[in-house]
Scaffold this motif. Structure first.
Motif, short mmCIF file in Angstrom:
data_model
loop_
_atom_site.label_atom_id
_atom_site.label_comp_id
_atom_site.label_asym_id
_atom_site.label_seq_id
_atom_site.Cartn_x
_atom_site.Cartn_y
_atom_site.Cartn_z
N PRO A 264 -3.92 -14.74 5.64
CA PRO A 264 -4.31 -13.39 5.27
C PRO A 264 -3.50 -12.78 4.13
O PRO A 264 -3.94 -11.82 3.50
CB PRO A 264 -4.12 -12.58 6.56
CG PRO A 264 -3.22 -13.40 7.40
CD PRO A 264 -3.42 -14.84 7.01
N ALA A 265 -2.31 -13.34 3.83
CA ALA A 265 -1.55 -12.83 2.68
C ALA A 265 -2.09 -13.41 1.38
O ALA A 265 -1.67 -13.01 0.29
CB ALA A 265 -0.07 -13.17 2.84
N GLY A 267 -5.80 -15.98 0.30
CA GLY A 267 -7.26 -15.90 0.22
C GLY A 267 -7.92 -15.29 1.44
O GLY A 267 -9.06 -14.81 1.37
N ALA A 293 -0.07 2.06 7.20
CA ALA A 293 0.38 1.12 6.15
C ALA A 293 1.77 1.49 5.64
O ALA A 293 2.55 0.62 5.24
CB ALA A 293 -0.62 1.11 4.99
N ARG A 301 -0.80 -3.57 7.08
CA ARG A 301 -0.77 -3.39 5.62
C ARG A 301 -2.17 -3.08 5.16
O ARG A 301 -3.14 -3.54 5.78
CB ARG A 301 -0.30 -4.66 4.93
CG ARG A 301 1.18 -4.86 5.04
CD ARG A 301 1.64 -6.03 4.21
NE ARG A 301 3.10 -5.96 4.11
CZ ARG A 301 3.81 -6.58 3.21
NH1 ARG A 301 3.22 -7.34 2.31
NH2 ARG A 301 5.12 -6.47 3.18
N LEU A 302 -2.27 -2.35 4.09
CA LEU A 302 -3.59 -2.08 3.53
C LEU A 302 -4.07 -3.38 2.88
O LEU A 302 -3.56 -3.77 1.83
CB LEU A 302 -3.44 -0.97 2.49
CG LEU A 302 -4.62 -0.03 2.32
CD1 LEU A 302 -5.05 0.57 3.63
CD2 LEU A 302 -4.24 1.06 1.33
N LEU A 360 1.40 -0.53 -5.93
CA LEU A 360 0.39 -1.24 -5.13
C LEU A 360 -1.01 -0.79 -5.58
O LEU A 360 -1.38 0.37 -5.41
CB LEU A 360 0.59 -0.95 -3.64
CG LEU A 360 1.94 -1.39 -3.06
CD1 LEU A 360 2.12 -0.84 -1.64
CD2 LEU A 360 2.06 -2.90 -3.07
N PHE A 386 -14.00 -18.12 -1.81
CA PHE A 386 -12.81 -18.09 -2.68
C PHE A 386 -12.38 -19.53 -2.99
O PHE A 386 -12.09 -19.88 -4.14
CB PHE A 386 -11.72 -17.31 -1.94
CG PHE A 386 -10.48 -16.97 -2.73
CD1 PHE A 386 -10.08 -17.70 -3.83
CD2 PHE A 386 -9.71 -15.88 -2.35
CE1 PHE A 386 -8.93 -17.38 -4.53
CE2 PHE A 386 -8.56 -15.55 -3.05
CZ PHE A 386 -8.18 -16.30 -4.13
N1 ACO Z 1 0.20 -2.17 2.31
C1 ACO Z 1 1.34 -1.49 2.56
N2 ACO Z 1 2.53 -1.82 2.02
C2 ACO Z 1 2.58 -2.87 1.20
C3 ACO Z 1 1.44 -3.62 0.90
C4 ACO Z 1 0.21 -3.23 1.48
N3 ACO Z 1 -0.91 -3.92 1.21
N4 ACO Z 1 1.77 -4.63 0.06
C5 ACO Z 1 3.09 -4.50 -0.16
N5 ACO Z 1 3.59 -3.45 0.53
C6 ACO Z 1 4.97 -2.98 0.50
C7 ACO Z 1 5.87 -3.86 1.34
O1 ACO Z 1 5.97 -3.39 2.67
C8 ACO Z 1 7.16 -3.79 0.59
O2 ACO Z 1 7.80 -2.59 0.94
P1 ACO Z 1 9.43 -2.48 0.99
O3 ACO Z 1 9.90 -2.77 -0.39
O4 ACO Z 1 9.69 -1.10 1.44
O5 ACO Z 1 9.87 -3.54 1.98
C9 ACO Z 1 6.75 -3.68 -0.88
O6 ACO Z 1 5.44 -3.10 -0.84
C10 ACO Z 1 6.72 -5.01 -1.60
O7 ACO Z 1 5.88 -5.90 -0.85
P2 ACO Z 1 6.22 -7.43 -0.60
O8 ACO Z 1 5.55 -7.90 0.64
O9 ACO Z 1 7.69 -7.65 -0.70
O10 ACO Z 1 5.51 -8.08 -1.85
P3 ACO Z 1 5.09 -9.58 -1.98
O11 ACO Z 1 4.99 -9.83 -3.44
O12 ACO Z 1 5.97 -10.47 -1.19
O13 ACO Z 1 3.65 -9.63 -1.29
C11 ACO Z 1 1.31 -9.45 -0.94
C12 ACO Z 1 2.45 -9.53 -1.98
C13 ACO Z 1 1.45 -10.59 0.09
C14 ACO Z 1 -0.02 -9.65 -1.67
C15 ACO Z 1 1.36 -8.07 -0.25
O14 ACO Z 1 1.15 -7.03 -1.22
C16 ACO Z 1 0.32 -7.95 0.87
O15 ACO Z 1 0.58 -8.37 2.00
N6 ACO Z 1 -0.89 -7.39 0.56
C17 ACO Z 1 -1.96 -7.32 1.53
C18 ACO Z 1 -2.64 -8.68 1.66
C19 ACO Z 1 -3.49 -9.01 0.46
O16 ACO Z 1 -4.28 -8.19 -0.02
N7 ACO Z 1 -3.36 -10.26 -0.02
C20 ACO Z 1 -4.15 -10.76 -1.14
C21 ACO Z 1 -3.31 -11.01 -2.33
S1 ACO Z 1 -4.29 -11.51 -3.67
C22 ACO Z 1 -4.63 -13.09 -3.39
O17 ACO Z 1 -3.91 -13.86 -2.83
C23 ACO Z 1 -5.89 -13.52 -3.80
#
Ligand code: ACO
Length: 430
Positions: A264-265, A267, A293, A301-302, A360, A386
Protein backbone atom coordinates in the motif's frame (compact mmCIF):
# COMPACT_ATOMS: atom_id res chain seq x y z
CA UNK A 1 43.17 17.56 -4.25
CA UNK A 2 40.77 17.46 -7.16
CA UNK A 3 38.27 20.33 -7.58
CA UNK A 4 35.45 17.86 -8.25
CA UNK A 5 35.63 16.15 -4.92
CA UNK A 6 33.76 16.22 -1.67
CA UNK A 7 35.93 16.43 1.43
CA UNK A 8 35.15 14.86 4.77
CA UNK A 9 37.27 14.82 7.89
CA UNK A 10 37.09 11.73 10.09
CA UNK A 11 36.98 12.04 13.93
CA UNK A 12 40.71 11.22 14.04
CA UNK A 13 41.47 14.04 11.61
CA UNK A 14 41.89 11.91 8.47
CA UNK A 15 40.97 13.84 5.30
CA UNK A 16 38.81 11.93 2.85
CA UNK A 17 38.33 12.95 -0.74
CA UNK A 18 35.18 11.59 -2.35
CA UNK A 19 34.80 12.08 -6.12
CA UNK A 20 31.75 13.99 -7.35
CA UNK A 21 29.85 12.60 -10.33
CA UNK A 22 27.70 14.90 -12.49
CA UNK A 23 24.62 13.74 -14.38
CA UNK A 24 23.24 15.50 -17.46
CA UNK A 25 20.79 17.27 -15.13
CA UNK A 26 19.94 16.98 -11.45
CA UNK A 27 21.93 17.07 -8.22
CA UNK A 28 25.57 15.97 -8.12
CA UNK A 29 26.36 12.57 -6.68
CA UNK A 30 29.14 11.85 -4.21
CA UNK A 31 30.76 8.56 -5.08
CA UNK A 32 31.34 6.48 -1.97
CA UNK A 33 32.07 3.09 -3.54
CA UNK A 34 35.70 3.12 -2.24
CA UNK A 35 34.77 4.50 1.18
CA UNK A 36 34.99 1.23 3.07
CA UNK A 37 38.07 -0.06 1.27
CA UNK A 38 40.00 3.14 1.92
CA UNK A 39 38.48 4.50 5.13
CA UNK A 40 36.80 1.52 6.86
CA UNK A 41 33.40 3.19 7.33
CA UNK A 42 30.00 2.55 5.76
CA UNK A 43 27.25 5.09 5.12
CA UNK A 44 23.86 4.63 6.75
CA UNK A 45 20.72 5.57 4.84
CA UNK A 46 17.58 3.54 5.67
CA UNK A 47 15.12 3.63 2.77
CA UNK A 48 17.89 4.96 0.47
CA UNK A 49 16.67 8.54 0.93
CA UNK A 50 20.03 10.05 -0.13
CA UNK A 51 21.57 7.12 -1.96
CA UNK A 52 21.86 6.54 -5.70
CA UNK A 53 22.16 2.86 -6.53
CA UNK A 54 23.08 3.04 -10.22
CA UNK A 55 23.71 5.20 -13.25
CA UNK A 56 20.69 5.35 -15.56
CA UNK A 57 19.70 7.21 -18.74
CA UNK A 58 16.06 6.10 -18.78
CA UNK A 59 13.97 8.47 -16.64
CA UNK A 60 14.53 11.80 -14.90
CA UNK A 61 12.43 13.24 -12.07
CA UNK A 62 12.75 16.68 -10.50
CA UNK A 63 10.59 16.29 -7.41
CA UNK A 64 10.87 19.95 -6.41
CA UNK A 65 9.63 21.23 -9.76
CA UNK A 66 7.23 18.37 -10.52
CA UNK A 67 9.09 17.27 -13.69
CA UNK A 68 9.04 13.75 -15.13
CA UNK A 69 10.83 12.86 -18.38
CA UNK A 70 11.24 9.53 -20.17
CA UNK A 71 14.52 9.47 -22.18
CA UNK A 72 14.38 13.29 -22.08
CA UNK A 73 10.78 13.68 -23.29
CA UNK A 74 8.42 15.44 -20.82
CA UNK A 75 5.67 13.05 -19.77
CA UNK A 76 3.03 15.70 -20.59
CA UNK A 77 4.09 15.63 -24.27
CA UNK A 78 4.10 11.85 -24.40
CA UNK A 79 0.68 11.75 -22.70
CA UNK A 80 -0.70 14.14 -25.29
CA UNK A 81 0.87 12.83 -28.50
CA UNK A 82 2.14 9.29 -28.00
CA UNK A 83 0.74 5.81 -27.32
CA UNK A 84 1.70 3.30 -24.67
CA UNK A 85 3.33 1.01 -27.24
CA UNK A 86 5.40 3.87 -28.63
CA UNK A 87 6.42 4.88 -25.08
CA UNK A 88 7.33 1.26 -24.39
CA UNK A 89 9.62 1.28 -27.45
CA UNK A 90 11.14 4.57 -26.29
CA UNK A 91 11.85 3.32 -22.77
CA UNK A 92 13.17 -0.05 -23.89
CA UNK A 93 15.24 1.08 -26.92
CA UNK A 94 16.18 4.64 -25.93
CA UNK A 95 14.68 6.65 -28.81
CA UNK A 96 11.31 7.26 -30.38
CA UNK A 97 10.72 4.74 -33.18
CA UNK A 98 10.47 5.56 -36.89
CA UNK A 99 7.25 4.47 -38.64
CA UNK A 100 8.54 1.02 -39.69
CA UNK A 101 10.19 0.40 -36.31
CA UNK A 102 6.95 1.16 -34.47
CA UNK A 103 4.93 -1.03 -36.85
CA UNK A 104 7.35 -3.94 -36.37
CA UNK A 105 7.39 -3.52 -32.58
CA UNK A 106 3.60 -3.28 -32.35
CA UNK A 107 3.23 -6.35 -34.57
CA UNK A 108 5.67 -8.34 -32.40
CA UNK A 109 3.82 -7.44 -29.20
CA UNK A 110 0.48 -8.43 -30.76
CA UNK A 111 1.98 -11.79 -31.74
CA UNK A 112 3.41 -12.73 -28.35
CA UNK A 113 0.17 -12.35 -26.36
CA UNK A 114 -0.79 -16.02 -26.06
CA UNK A 115 0.35 -17.98 -23.02
CA UNK A 116 1.74 -21.47 -23.14
CA UNK A 117 -1.49 -23.44 -22.61
CA UNK A 118 0.05 -25.16 -19.59
CA UNK A 119 0.36 -21.80 -17.87
CA UNK A 120 -3.42 -21.48 -17.84
CA UNK A 121 -3.62 -24.57 -15.60
CA UNK A 122 -2.09 -22.53 -12.78
CA UNK A 123 -5.35 -20.62 -12.54
CA UNK A 124 -7.22 -23.86 -11.78
CA UNK A 125 -5.15 -24.16 -8.62
CA UNK A 126 -6.01 -20.74 -7.19
CA UNK A 127 -9.10 -20.15 -5.05
CA UNK A 128 -11.78 -18.13 -6.86
CA UNK A 129 -11.13 -15.18 -4.50
CA UNK A 130 -7.32 -15.14 -4.72
CA UNK A 131 -5.98 -11.59 -4.97
CA UNK A 132 -5.07 -10.92 -8.62
CA UNK A 133 -1.68 -9.43 -7.60
CA UNK A 134 -0.83 -12.72 -5.88
CA UNK A 135 -1.79 -14.59 -9.06
CA UNK A 136 0.10 -12.14 -11.28
CA UNK A 137 3.25 -12.48 -9.23
CA UNK A 138 3.01 -16.29 -9.16
CA UNK A 139 2.23 -16.76 -12.86
CA UNK A 140 4.82 -14.21 -14.04
CA UNK A 141 7.31 -16.08 -11.84
CA UNK A 142 6.25 -19.29 -13.60
CA UNK A 143 7.47 -17.79 -16.90
CA UNK A 144 10.97 -18.49 -15.61
CA UNK A 145 10.04 -22.18 -15.69
CA UNK A 146 8.92 -21.92 -19.32
CA UNK A 147 11.74 -19.71 -20.55
CA UNK A 148 14.85 -20.61 -18.60
CA UNK A 149 17.11 -22.64 -20.89
CA UNK A 150 16.54 -20.26 -23.80
CA UNK A 151 17.25 -17.11 -21.76
CA UNK A 152 20.87 -16.08 -22.08
CA UNK A 153 21.19 -12.56 -20.65
CA UNK A 154 24.39 -11.95 -22.66
CA UNK A 155 22.50 -12.46 -25.93
CA UNK A 156 20.84 -9.22 -27.21
CA UNK A 157 18.18 -11.20 -29.12
CA UNK A 158 17.22 -13.03 -25.95
CA UNK A 159 16.98 -9.72 -24.11
CA UNK A 160 14.62 -8.44 -26.84
CA UNK A 161 12.46 -11.56 -26.72
CA UNK A 162 12.28 -11.23 -22.93
CA UNK A 163 11.02 -7.64 -23.30
CA UNK A 164 8.43 -8.66 -25.91
CA UNK A 165 7.15 -11.54 -23.80
CA UNK A 166 6.79 -9.46 -20.64
CA UNK A 167 5.00 -6.64 -22.44
CA UNK A 168 2.72 -8.92 -24.45
CA UNK A 169 1.86 -11.65 -21.96
CA UNK A 170 1.26 -9.68 -18.76
CA UNK A 171 -2.17 -8.42 -19.95
CA UNK A 172 -3.19 -12.01 -20.79
CA UNK A 173 -2.15 -13.18 -17.30
CA UNK A 174 -3.87 -10.19 -15.66
CA UNK A 175 -7.12 -10.84 -17.56
CA UNK A 176 -7.02 -14.57 -16.69
CA UNK A 177 -6.75 -13.64 -12.98
CA UNK A 178 -9.72 -11.27 -13.36
CA UNK A 179 -11.84 -13.90 -15.14
CA UNK A 180 -11.09 -16.42 -12.40
CA UNK A 181 -12.22 -13.91 -9.75
CA UNK A 182 -15.53 -13.27 -11.50
CA UNK A 183 -16.14 -16.87 -12.58
CA UNK A 184 -16.17 -16.19 -16.32
CA UNK A 185 -14.39 -18.14 -19.06
CA UNK A 186 -10.91 -17.02 -20.03
CA UNK A 187 -10.90 -15.05 -23.31
CA UNK A 188 -8.00 -15.66 -25.67
CA UNK A 189 -6.15 -12.57 -26.95
CA UNK A 190 -6.93 -11.13 -30.38
CA UNK A 191 -4.03 -10.05 -32.58
CA UNK A 192 -6.18 -7.66 -34.62
CA UNK A 193 -6.62 -5.42 -31.56
CA UNK A 194 -4.06 -2.98 -30.19
CA UNK A 195 -2.60 -3.33 -26.67
CA UNK A 196 -5.36 -1.62 -24.68
CA UNK A 197 -8.23 -2.78 -26.91
CA UNK A 198 -7.02 -6.35 -26.54
CA UNK A 199 -6.83 -5.94 -22.78
CA UNK A 200 -10.40 -4.61 -22.62
CA UNK A 201 -11.51 -7.53 -24.82
CA UNK A 202 -9.82 -10.11 -22.57
CA UNK A 203 -11.26 -8.47 -19.43
CA UNK A 204 -14.83 -7.81 -20.51
CA UNK A 205 -15.79 -9.94 -23.53
CA UNK A 206 -17.62 -13.23 -23.03
CA UNK A 207 -17.90 -16.02 -25.61
CA UNK A 208 -21.71 -15.70 -25.69
CA UNK A 209 -21.98 -12.31 -27.41
CA UNK A 210 -19.95 -9.69 -29.28
CA UNK A 211 -18.16 -7.06 -27.20
CA UNK A 212 -17.83 -3.52 -28.42
CA UNK A 213 -14.69 -1.69 -27.33
CA UNK A 214 -15.30 1.87 -26.14
CA UNK A 215 -12.58 4.14 -27.63
CA UNK A 216 -12.70 6.45 -24.58
CA UNK A 217 -12.02 3.45 -22.29
CA UNK A 218 -9.13 2.33 -24.53
CA UNK A 219 -7.67 5.87 -24.60
CA UNK A 220 -7.98 6.26 -20.83
CA UNK A 221 -6.15 2.97 -20.17
CA UNK A 222 -3.48 3.88 -22.72
CA UNK A 223 -2.91 7.19 -20.93
CA UNK A 224 -2.69 5.55 -17.51
CA UNK A 225 -0.18 3.02 -18.84
CA UNK A 226 1.97 5.83 -20.31
CA UNK A 227 1.94 7.65 -16.98
CA UNK A 228 2.81 4.51 -15.01
CA UNK A 229 5.43 3.21 -17.46
CA UNK A 230 8.51 4.22 -15.49
CA UNK A 231 9.56 6.18 -12.44
CA UNK A 232 13.32 5.63 -12.13
CA UNK A 233 14.55 3.80 -9.01
CA UNK A 234 11.20 3.30 -7.23
CA UNK A 235 10.72 0.36 -4.86
CA UNK A 236 9.55 -2.22 -7.42
CA UNK A 237 12.07 -1.21 -10.09
CA UNK A 238 14.91 -1.30 -7.57
CA UNK A 239 13.64 -4.74 -6.55
CA UNK A 240 13.80 -5.95 -10.16
CA UNK A 241 17.33 -4.57 -10.51
CA UNK A 242 18.42 -6.05 -7.20
CA UNK A 243 16.97 -9.51 -7.89
CA UNK A 244 18.37 -9.39 -11.43
CA UNK A 245 21.83 -8.29 -10.24
CA UNK A 246 22.54 -11.81 -9.00
CA UNK A 247 22.06 -13.08 -12.56
CA UNK A 248 18.66 -14.55 -11.65
CA UNK A 249 16.25 -15.43 -14.45
CA UNK A 250 14.72 -12.06 -15.49
CA UNK A 251 11.15 -13.35 -15.45
CA UNK A 252 11.56 -14.17 -11.76
CA UNK A 253 13.08 -10.71 -11.20
CA UNK A 254 9.91 -9.20 -12.74
CA UNK A 255 7.79 -11.39 -10.42
CA UNK A 256 9.75 -9.89 -7.49
CA UNK A 257 8.90 -6.43 -8.86
CA UNK A 258 5.19 -7.33 -8.96
CA UNK A 259 5.40 -8.42 -5.30
CA UNK A 260 7.09 -5.15 -4.29
CA UNK A 261 4.55 -3.07 -6.19
CA UNK A 262 1.64 -4.66 -4.31
CA UNK A 263 2.33 -2.86 -1.01
CA UNK A 264 0.00 0.00 0.00
CA UNK A 265 2.95 2.42 0.30
CA UNK A 266 3.67 1.81 -3.42
CA UNK A 267 1.36 0.55 -6.19
CA UNK A 268 -1.23 -0.76 -3.74
CA UNK A 269 -2.09 2.85 -2.91
CA UNK A 270 -4.58 3.15 -5.80
CA UNK A 271 -6.65 0.35 -4.25
CA UNK A 272 -6.26 1.96 -0.80
CA UNK A 273 -7.41 5.37 -2.16
CA UNK A 274 -10.72 3.98 -3.40
CA UNK A 275 -11.28 2.07 -0.14
CA UNK A 276 -10.51 5.31 1.75
CA UNK A 277 -12.88 7.41 -0.38
CA UNK A 278 -15.63 4.85 0.19
CA UNK A 279 -14.95 4.89 3.94
CA UNK A 280 -15.10 8.70 4.00
CA UNK A 281 -18.36 8.43 2.10
CA UNK A 282 -19.41 12.06 2.28
CA UNK A 283 -17.86 15.54 2.11
CA UNK A 284 -19.05 16.19 5.69
CA UNK A 285 -16.68 13.46 6.93
CA UNK A 286 -13.51 14.84 5.29
CA UNK A 287 -12.46 16.89 8.33
CA UNK A 288 -12.52 13.79 10.53
CA UNK A 289 -10.21 11.89 8.16
CA UNK A 290 -7.84 14.84 7.73
CA UNK A 291 -7.54 14.96 11.55
CA UNK A 292 -6.81 11.23 11.64
CA UNK A 293 -4.09 11.65 8.98
CA UNK A 294 -2.47 14.41 11.06
CA UNK A 295 -2.63 12.48 14.34
CA UNK A 296 0.82 11.00 15.06
CA UNK A 297 -0.80 8.31 17.23
CA UNK A 298 -3.08 7.17 14.44
CA UNK A 299 -1.51 4.99 11.72
CA UNK A 300 -4.00 6.32 9.15
CA UNK A 301 -2.47 8.23 6.23
CA UNK A 302 -4.25 10.06 3.48
CA UNK A 303 -3.79 7.49 0.72
CA UNK A 304 -2.73 8.91 -2.64
CA UNK A 305 -1.00 11.81 -0.89
CA UNK A 306 2.73 12.33 -0.46
CA UNK A 307 5.68 10.96 -2.38
CA UNK A 308 9.29 10.15 -1.61
CA UNK A 309 10.51 12.26 -4.54
CA UNK A 310 7.77 14.75 -5.42
CA UNK A 311 7.63 17.65 -2.99
CA UNK A 312 5.35 19.46 -5.41
CA UNK A 313 2.46 18.35 -7.64
CA UNK A 314 2.99 14.91 -9.16
CA UNK A 315 2.63 15.83 -12.88
CA UNK A 316 0.93 12.48 -13.49
CA UNK A 317 -1.85 13.28 -10.97
CA UNK A 318 -2.71 16.50 -12.82
CA UNK A 319 -3.00 14.70 -16.19
CA UNK A 320 -5.09 11.88 -14.70
CA UNK A 321 -7.43 14.35 -13.01
CA UNK A 322 -8.10 15.84 -16.47
CA UNK A 323 -8.84 12.38 -17.92
CA UNK A 324 -11.27 11.70 -15.01
CA UNK A 325 -13.61 14.40 -16.35
CA UNK A 326 -13.61 12.84 -19.85
CA UNK A 327 -14.16 9.28 -18.63
CA UNK A 328 -16.88 10.13 -16.11
CA UNK A 329 -18.63 12.27 -18.68
CA UNK A 330 -18.76 9.33 -21.06
CA UNK A 331 -18.99 6.25 -18.86
CA UNK A 332 -19.57 6.64 -15.22
CA UNK A 333 -22.01 9.18 -13.87
CA UNK A 334 -22.55 6.87 -10.89
CA UNK A 335 -18.89 7.44 -9.96
CA UNK A 336 -19.13 11.24 -10.17
CA UNK A 337 -19.91 11.66 -6.43
CA UNK A 338 -16.70 9.77 -5.61
CA UNK A 339 -14.72 12.05 -7.95
CA UNK A 340 -16.36 15.11 -6.39
CA UNK A 341 -15.38 13.80 -2.98
CA UNK A 342 -11.77 13.31 -4.15
CA UNK A 343 -11.66 16.85 -5.61
CA UNK A 344 -12.96 18.30 -2.35
CA UNK A 345 -10.55 16.23 -0.26
CA UNK A 346 -7.65 17.46 -2.43
CA UNK A 347 -8.71 21.11 -2.00
CA UNK A 348 -9.09 20.80 1.78
CA UNK A 349 -5.75 18.99 2.21
CA UNK A 350 -3.88 21.47 -0.01
CA UNK A 351 -5.03 24.34 2.25
CA UNK A 352 -4.13 22.53 5.48
CA UNK A 353 -0.90 23.62 7.24
CA UNK A 354 0.13 20.01 7.99
CA UNK A 355 0.08 19.04 4.30
CA UNK A 356 1.60 22.37 3.22
CA UNK A 357 4.51 22.13 5.67
CA UNK A 358 5.30 18.53 4.75
CA UNK A 359 4.89 19.17 1.00
CA UNK A 360 2.22 16.51 0.65
CA UNK A 361 0.44 16.68 -2.72
CA UNK A 362 -1.78 14.19 -4.55
CA UNK A 363 0.29 11.49 -6.25
CA UNK A 364 -0.38 9.39 -9.36
CA UNK A 365 -2.64 7.04 -7.43
CA UNK A 366 -5.03 9.62 -6.07
CA UNK A 367 -7.18 9.79 -9.22
CA UNK A 368 -6.27 6.67 -11.21
CA UNK A 369 -8.68 4.43 -9.25
CA UNK A 370 -11.63 6.64 -10.16
CA UNK A 371 -10.93 6.00 -13.85
CA UNK A 372 -10.42 2.26 -13.34
CA UNK A 373 -13.69 2.04 -11.44
CA UNK A 374 -15.61 3.92 -14.11
CA UNK A 375 -14.22 1.43 -16.66
CA UNK A 376 -15.70 -1.43 -14.61
CA UNK A 377 -12.35 -2.61 -13.26
CA UNK A 378 -12.74 -3.74 -9.63
CA UNK A 379 -10.60 -2.30 -6.84
CA UNK A 380 -8.54 -5.48 -6.41
CA UNK A 381 -7.38 -5.14 -10.06
CA UNK A 382 -6.11 -1.55 -9.74
CA UNK A 383 -2.56 -2.48 -8.78
CA UNK A 384 -2.54 -5.11 -11.53
CA UNK A 385 -3.25 -2.30 -14.02
CA UNK A 386 -0.36 -0.34 -12.54
CA UNK A 387 1.86 -3.42 -12.98
CA UNK A 388 1.00 -3.63 -16.69
CA UNK A 389 2.21 -0.07 -17.25
CA UNK A 390 5.26 -0.42 -14.99
CA UNK A 391 6.31 -3.72 -16.60
CA UNK A 392 7.88 -1.57 -19.33
CA UNK A 393 10.04 0.31 -16.82
CA UNK A 394 11.04 -2.91 -15.06
CA UNK A 395 12.08 -4.41 -18.39
CA UNK A 396 14.01 -1.31 -19.50
CA UNK A 397 15.84 -1.16 -16.15
CA UNK A 398 16.67 -4.87 -16.14
CA UNK A 399 18.13 -4.49 -19.65
CA UNK A 400 20.17 -1.46 -18.60
CA UNK A 401 21.38 -3.15 -15.41
CA UNK A 402 22.41 -6.41 -17.07
CA UNK A 403 24.71 -4.77 -19.66
CA UNK A 404 26.19 -2.17 -17.28
CA UNK A 405 29.96 -2.89 -17.33
CA UNK A 406 30.28 -1.47 -13.78
CA UNK A 407 27.36 -3.58 -12.55
CA UNK A 408 27.88 -5.76 -9.49
CA UNK A 409 25.57 -7.86 -7.36
CA UNK A 410 23.47 -5.54 -5.13
CA UNK A 411 24.60 -6.10 -1.59
CA UNK A 412 24.02 -3.27 0.91
CA UNK A 413 25.82 -3.15 4.26
CA UNK A 414 24.31 -2.63 7.71
CA UNK A 415 24.84 -1.07 11.12
CA UNK A 416 24.98 -4.12 13.39
CA UNK A 417 23.34 -3.54 16.81
CA UNK A 418 23.05 -7.17 17.97
CA UNK A 419 24.91 -8.92 20.79
CA UNK A 420 28.69 -9.22 20.89
CA UNK A 421 30.22 -12.69 20.48
CA UNK A 422 28.97 -15.10 23.15
CA UNK A 423 29.34 -18.81 23.77
CA UNK A 424 26.63 -21.34 23.00
CA UNK A 425 24.91 -22.61 26.19
CA UNK A 426 23.40 -26.10 26.31
CA UNK A 427 19.57 -25.92 26.33
CA UNK A 428 19.20 -27.34 29.89
CA UNK A 429 21.48 -24.61 31.24
CA UNK A 430 19.59 -21.58 29.77
N1 ACO B 1 -0.85 11.32 5.11
C1 ACO B 1 -0.45 11.89 6.27
N2 ACO B 1 0.84 12.14 6.57
C2 ACO B 1 1.77 11.80 5.67
C3 ACO B 1 1.43 11.21 4.45
C4 ACO B 1 0.07 10.97 4.18
N3 ACO B 1 -0.31 10.41 3.02
N4 ACO B 1 2.56 10.97 3.74
C5 ACO B 1 3.57 11.41 4.50
N5 ACO B 1 3.11 11.91 5.67
C6 ACO B 1 3.91 12.52 6.73
C7 ACO B 1 4.63 11.46 7.55
O1 ACO B 1 3.87 11.06 8.67
C8 ACO B 1 5.89 12.17 7.92
O2 ACO B 1 5.62 13.01 9.01
P1 ACO B 1 6.74 13.33 10.14
O3 ACO B 1 7.87 14.00 9.43
O4 ACO B 1 6.05 14.19 11.12
O5 ACO B 1 7.14 11.98 10.70
C9 ACO B 1 6.20 13.06 6.72
O6 ACO B 1 4.93 13.30 6.10
C10 ACO B 1 7.16 12.44 5.74
O7 ACO B 1 6.65 11.16 5.35
P2 ACO B 1 7.53 9.86 5.18
O8 ACO B 1 6.70 8.64 5.39
O9 ACO B 1 8.78 9.99 5.99
O10 ACO B 1 7.90 9.98 3.65
P3 ACO B 1 8.39 8.81 2.74
O11 ACO B 1 9.10 9.46 1.61
O12 ACO B 1 9.12 7.78 3.51
O13 ACO B 1 7.03 8.13 2.24
C11 ACO B 1 5.05 7.68 1.00
C12 ACO B 1 6.40 8.43 1.03
C13 ACO B 1 5.25 6.20 1.36
C14 ACO B 1 4.50 7.75 -0.42
C15 ACO B 1 4.09 8.37 2.00
O14 ACO B 1 3.87 9.73 1.61
C16 ACO B 1 2.75 7.64 2.11
O15 ACO B 1 2.64 6.68 2.88
N6 ACO B 1 1.72 8.07 1.32
C17 ACO B 1 0.45 7.38 1.29
C18 ACO B 1 0.56 6.12 0.44
C19 ACO B 1 0.64 6.44 -1.03
O16 ACO B 1 -0.13 7.25 -1.57
N7 ACO B 1 1.57 5.76 -1.73
C20 ACO B 1 1.74 5.90 -3.17
C21 ACO B 1 3.03 6.55 -3.50
S1 ACO B 1 3.16 6.80 -5.22
C22 ACO B 1 3.56 5.32 -5.83
O17 ACO B 1 4.22 4.50 -5.28
C23 ACO B 1 3.03 5.03 -7.08
Amino acid sequence: MSEDAYRLTSPDGLEMELPIRKGTVGPDVIEIARLYREHKVFTYDPGFVSTGSCESDITYIDGEKGILMYRGYPVEQLAEHSSFIEVAYLLIHGDLPKVDQLAAFDNTIRRHTMLNEGMLSFFKGFRYDAHPMAMLSAVVGSMSAYYHDEMDATNPDHRDIFAHRILAKLPTIAAAAFKLNIGQPFMYPRNDLNYTENLLHMLFAVPAEPYEIDPVAADALDLLFILHADHEQNCSTSTVRMAGSSGANPYSAIAAGVAALWGPAHGGANEAVLNMLEDIGDVSQIGKYIDKAKDRNDPFRLMGFGHRVYKNFDPRATIIRGMCYKVLDRLGSQDTPLFDLALELEQIALKDDYFIEKNLYPNVDFYSGIIYRALGIPTSMFTVMFALGRSVGWTAHWREMIVDPTGRISRPRQLYTGPLARDYTQIEKR
